[in-house]
Design a protein around this motif. Sequence first.
Motif, PDB file in Angstrom:
ATOM      1  N   ASN A 152       0.829  -1.208   0.000  1.00  0.00           N
ATOM      2  CA  ASN A 152       0.000   0.000   0.000  1.00  0.00           C
ATOM      3  C   ASN A 152       0.857   1.250   0.000  1.00  0.00           C
ATOM      4  O   ASN A 152       0.549   2.250  -0.683  1.00  0.00           O
ATOM      5  CB  ASN A 152      -0.939   0.003   1.195  1.00  0.00           C
ATOM      6  CG  ASN A 152      -2.007  -1.080   1.093  1.00  0.00           C
ATOM      7  OD1 ASN A 152      -2.360  -1.497  -0.018  1.00  0.00           O
ATOM      8  ND2 ASN A 152      -2.543  -1.512   2.221  1.00  0.00           N
ATOM      9  N   LEU A 153       1.924   1.208   0.755  1.00  0.00           N
ATOM     10  CA  LEU A 153       2.806   2.374   0.808  1.00  0.00           C
ATOM     11  C   LEU A 153       3.483   2.608  -0.539  1.00  0.00           C
ATOM     12  O   LEU A 153       3.596   3.762  -1.000  1.00  0.00           O
ATOM     13  CB  LEU A 153       3.854   2.163   1.908  1.00  0.00           C
ATOM     14  CG  LEU A 153       4.909   3.256   2.047  1.00  0.00           C
ATOM     15  CD1 LEU A 153       4.249   4.614   2.341  1.00  0.00           C
ATOM     16  CD2 LEU A 153       5.933   2.893   3.110  1.00  0.00           C
ATOM     17  N   GLU A 154       3.895   1.555  -1.186  1.00  0.00           N
ATOM     18  CA  GLU A 154       4.567   1.714  -2.482  1.00  0.00           C
ATOM     19  C   GLU A 154       3.589   2.290  -3.530  1.00  0.00           C
ATOM     20  O   GLU A 154       3.983   3.136  -4.349  1.00  0.00           O
ATOM     21  CB  GLU A 154       5.115   0.363  -2.941  1.00  0.00           C
ATOM     22  CG  GLU A 154       6.282  -0.135  -2.074  1.00  0.00           C
ATOM     23  CD  GLU A 154       6.722  -1.530  -2.464  1.00  0.00           C
ATOM     24  OE1 GLU A 154       6.036  -2.128  -3.322  1.00  0.00           O
ATOM     25  OE2 GLU A 154       7.737  -2.014  -1.917  1.00  0.00           O
ATOM     26  N   ARG A 155       2.334   1.856  -3.543  1.00  0.00           N
ATOM     27  CA  ARG A 155       1.358   2.412  -4.480  1.00  0.00           C
ATOM     28  C   ARG A 155       1.094   3.884  -4.196  1.00  0.00           C
ATOM     29  O   ARG A 155       0.989   4.707  -5.122  1.00  0.00           O
ATOM     30  CB  ARG A 155       0.048   1.622  -4.406  1.00  0.00           C
ATOM     31  CG  ARG A 155       0.120   0.261  -5.106  1.00  0.00           C
ATOM     32  CD  ARG A 155      -1.265  -0.328  -5.270  1.00  0.00           C
ATOM     33  NE  ARG A 155      -1.871  -0.620  -3.970  1.00  0.00           N
ATOM     34  CZ  ARG A 155      -1.775  -1.772  -3.337  1.00  0.00           C
ATOM     35  NH1 ARG A 155      -1.058  -2.750  -3.895  1.00  0.00           N
ATOM     36  NH2 ARG A 155      -2.383  -1.967  -2.187  1.00  0.00           N
ATOM     37  N   ALA A 156       1.008   4.207  -2.902  1.00  0.00           N
ATOM     38  CA  ALA A 156       0.745   5.601  -2.542  1.00  0.00           C
ATOM     39  C   ALA A 156       1.885   6.500  -2.973  1.00  0.00           C
ATOM     40  O   ALA A 156       1.677   7.644  -3.408  1.00  0.00           O
ATOM     41  CB  ALA A 156       0.522   5.707  -1.033  1.00  0.00           C
ATOM     42  N   GLU A 157       3.088   6.026  -2.878  1.00  0.00           N
ATOM     43  CA  GLU A 157       4.226   6.840  -3.297  1.00  0.00           C
ATOM     44  C   GLU A 157       4.203   7.105  -4.796  1.00  0.00           C
ATOM     45  O   GLU A 157       4.636   8.168  -5.263  1.00  0.00           O
ATOM     46  CB  GLU A 157       5.527   6.130  -2.894  1.00  0.00           C
ATOM     47  CG  GLU A 157       5.782   6.144  -1.385  1.00  0.00           C
ATOM     48  CD  GLU A 157       7.017   5.335  -1.017  1.00  0.00           C
ATOM     49  OE1 GLU A 157       7.489   4.559  -1.887  1.00  0.00           O
ATOM     50  OE2 GLU A 157       7.517   5.476   0.127  1.00  0.00           O
ATOM     51  N   ARG A 158       3.725   6.141  -5.574  1.00  0.00           N
ATOM     52  CA  ARG A 158       3.611   6.372  -7.011  1.00  0.00           C
ATOM     53  C   ARG A 158       2.490   7.373  -7.335  1.00  0.00           C
ATOM     54  O   ARG A 158       2.618   8.207  -8.231  1.00  0.00           O
ATOM     55  CB  ARG A 158       3.363   5.047  -7.743  1.00  0.00           C
ATOM     56  CG  ARG A 158       4.586   4.130  -7.745  1.00  0.00           C
ATOM     57  CD  ARG A 158       4.406   3.015  -8.738  1.00  0.00           C
ATOM     58  NE  ARG A 158       3.252   2.175  -8.402  1.00  0.00           N
ATOM     59  CZ  ARG A 158       3.320   1.072  -7.666  1.00  0.00           C
ATOM     60  NH1 ARG A 158       4.498   0.685  -7.168  1.00  0.00           N
ATOM     61  NH2 ARG A 158       2.239   0.357  -7.425  1.00  0.00           N
ATOM     62  N   LEU A 159       1.395   7.315  -6.582  1.00  0.00           N
ATOM     63  CA  LEU A 159       0.250   8.210  -6.841  1.00  0.00           C
ATOM     64  C   LEU A 159       0.491   9.627  -6.346  1.00  0.00           C
ATOM     65  O   LEU A 159      -0.056  10.586  -6.917  1.00  0.00           O
ATOM     66  CB  LEU A 159      -1.011   7.650  -6.171  1.00  0.00           C
ATOM     67  CG  LEU A 159      -1.531   6.323  -6.743  1.00  0.00           C
ATOM     68  CD1 LEU A 159      -2.709   5.828  -5.907  1.00  0.00           C
ATOM     69  CD2 LEU A 159      -1.951   6.504  -8.195  1.00  0.00           C
ATOM     70  N   VAL A 160       1.310   9.758  -5.316  1.00  0.00           N
ATOM     71  CA  VAL A 160       1.497  11.111  -4.790  1.00  0.00           C
ATOM     72  C   VAL A 160       2.256  11.973  -5.799  1.00  0.00           C
ATOM     73  O   VAL A 160       2.089  13.201  -5.836  1.00  0.00           O
ATOM     74  CB  VAL A 160       2.243  11.047  -3.437  1.00  0.00           C
ATOM     75  CG1 VAL A 160       3.711  10.698  -3.636  1.00  0.00           C
ATOM     76  CG2 VAL A 160       2.107  12.377  -2.681  1.00  0.00           C
ATOM     77  N   LYS A 161       3.071  11.334  -6.642  1.00  0.00           N
ATOM     78  CA  LYS A 161       3.793  12.086  -7.659  1.00  0.00           C
ATOM     79  C   LYS A 161       2.841  12.633  -8.726  1.00  0.00           C
ATOM     80  O   LYS A 161       3.118  13.643  -9.359  1.00  0.00           O
ATOM     81  CB  LYS A 161       4.861  11.199  -8.290  1.00  0.00           C
ATOM     82  CG  LYS A 161       5.958  10.776  -7.321  1.00  0.00           C
ATOM     83  CD  LYS A 161       6.963   9.871  -8.000  1.00  0.00           C
ATOM     84  CE  LYS A 161       8.056   9.425  -7.045  1.00  0.00           C
ATOM     85  NZ  LYS A 161       9.034   8.524  -7.684  1.00  0.00           N
ATOM     86  N   ARG A 162       1.736  11.896  -8.934  1.00  0.00           N
ATOM     87  CA  ARG A 162       0.749  12.358  -9.911  1.00  0.00           C
ATOM     88  C   ARG A 162      -0.293  13.290  -9.288  1.00  0.00           C
ATOM     89  O   ARG A 162      -1.134  13.822  -9.997  1.00  0.00           O
ATOM     90  CB  ARG A 162       0.035  11.163 -10.527  1.00  0.00           C
ATOM     91  CG  ARG A 162       0.985  10.191 -11.236  1.00  0.00           C
ATOM     92  CD  ARG A 162       0.205   9.015 -11.766  1.00  0.00           C
ATOM     93  NE  ARG A 162       1.096   8.036 -12.414  1.00  0.00           N
ATOM     94  CZ  ARG A 162       0.675   6.915 -12.961  1.00  0.00           C
ATOM     95  NH1 ARG A 162      -0.630   6.600 -12.940  1.00  0.00           N
ATOM     96  NH2 ARG A 162       1.539   6.097 -13.531  1.00  0.00           N
ATOM     97  N   GLY A 163      -0.243  13.443  -8.008  1.00  0.00           N
ATOM     98  CA  GLY A 163      -1.166  14.360  -7.343  1.00  0.00           C
ATOM     99  C   GLY A 163      -2.498  13.744  -6.975  1.00  0.00           C
ATOM    100  O   GLY A 163      -3.426  14.479  -6.596  1.00  0.00           O
ATOM    101  N   PHE A 164      -2.628  12.448  -7.048  1.00  0.00           N
ATOM    102  CA  PHE A 164      -3.907  11.826  -6.720  1.00  0.00           C
ATOM    103  C   PHE A 164      -4.131  11.737  -5.199  1.00  0.00           C
ATOM    104  O   PHE A 164      -5.279  11.716  -4.741  1.00  0.00           O
ATOM    105  CB  PHE A 164      -4.019  10.423  -7.338  1.00  0.00           C
ATOM    106  CG  PHE A 164      -4.097  10.449  -8.831  1.00  0.00           C
ATOM    107  CD1 PHE A 164      -5.266  10.892  -9.455  1.00  0.00           C
ATOM    108  CD2 PHE A 164      -3.011  10.055  -9.627  1.00  0.00           C
ATOM    109  CE1 PHE A 164      -5.332  10.915 -10.838  1.00  0.00           C
ATOM    110  CE2 PHE A 164      -3.103  10.087 -11.006  1.00  0.00           C
ATOM    111  CZ  PHE A 164      -4.257  10.516 -11.626  1.00  0.00           C
TER     112      PHE A 164
END
Length: 392
Positions: A152-164
Amino acid sequence: MNFERSFDRGVGGDDAVDAGPRPRRRWPWIVAALVVVIAVIAAVMIFTGKKDGAAEKSNAKQVPTVTVVVPGRQTVDRMISTTGTLAARREMPVGVQGEGGMVTAVYVEPGQWVAAGQVLATIDRAVLAQQNSQLAASVSVADANARLAQANLERAERLVKRGFISTADVDRLTATRDAEVARVRVARAQLGESRARTGRLDIRAPAAGLVLTRATEPGMVVSSGSGALFRMAKGGEMELLARLAEGDLARISVGLAATVTPVGTTTRYTGRIWQLAPIIDQQTRQGTVRIALPYNQALRPGGFAHASISSGSTEAPLLPESAVLSDPKGNYVYIVNPDNTVARRDVTTGGVTDTGIAVLSGLSGTEKVVLSAGAFLNPGDKVEPVRAKAAG
């Protein structure tokens, strides 16, 4: 008238009438008396001589003949003799470490050698085995949750770069991941503790050595308060615990050689002093000396043994054991004076060896010492000494 005169002449003649009365002859009687006196004197002298000779022979028979020895002085080892109890040099009591339970098996017997860590006995572990299974499952659950939190943390780190999602969401997921990882550690620690408790149900030897005693059997319920189930001698090393007077302790030191002879045997074992008592018992005025001995099956802990400790050498007279007597006053010998009378001489003895007893004081070595039969003599008795060869 003429007839009477003729008769007188015929009997005595004229000479008899003229000579008068004749003297008596006394000298034969005097001679006879002298002979009788001389015979009496001779008889008395002979009888007296025989009596004196018999008395002399009787007196000669009453003077006993004793064997004497002139010991001289020899170089002898100064030995200190003592007795003591055999024991394990390092005795290790082995008991229950944990909660305890029922003994299921015992694997060793007294007199058996074991290695360090070898299992001596086992205790029932059915309950702990189930706990171990439960905790192992908890570890698996915690590990799975930790992997999920990491994903979950790894997915969130990818999404935070896109601003989601926001950075705050990433921080929350990071904390969740860390908590799950910590739970994994806790679960594993609990499992390790349970396994350690299970392992303590195996009673193991703390070091290599010899099993001395066994105080448990299968079926016994034991616990940490049951005391020692086994006793071991570390490395099989033995020692003699001997008591010495404080005067003797002052004459020895660590490292001196000693000869130990167990009671009931004639075999001697060589050991060395490895420890001297730092204190003296105020009641007995004695201290303990510990003599290290290598392992031998004849050296059984608890047995009684005699020890001889060499404390150097000295010049002293050496006498056979039969020459030294003792009474409540101490040790003594009988010596023969120049007039062949017996005298008592008090002595101080040293160690007893195969060649005799060393006399540390009381004799110079030039005296005639009664070798045996001293118990039948008294001071002042007249004896006939016969010299023997000196001891040694």
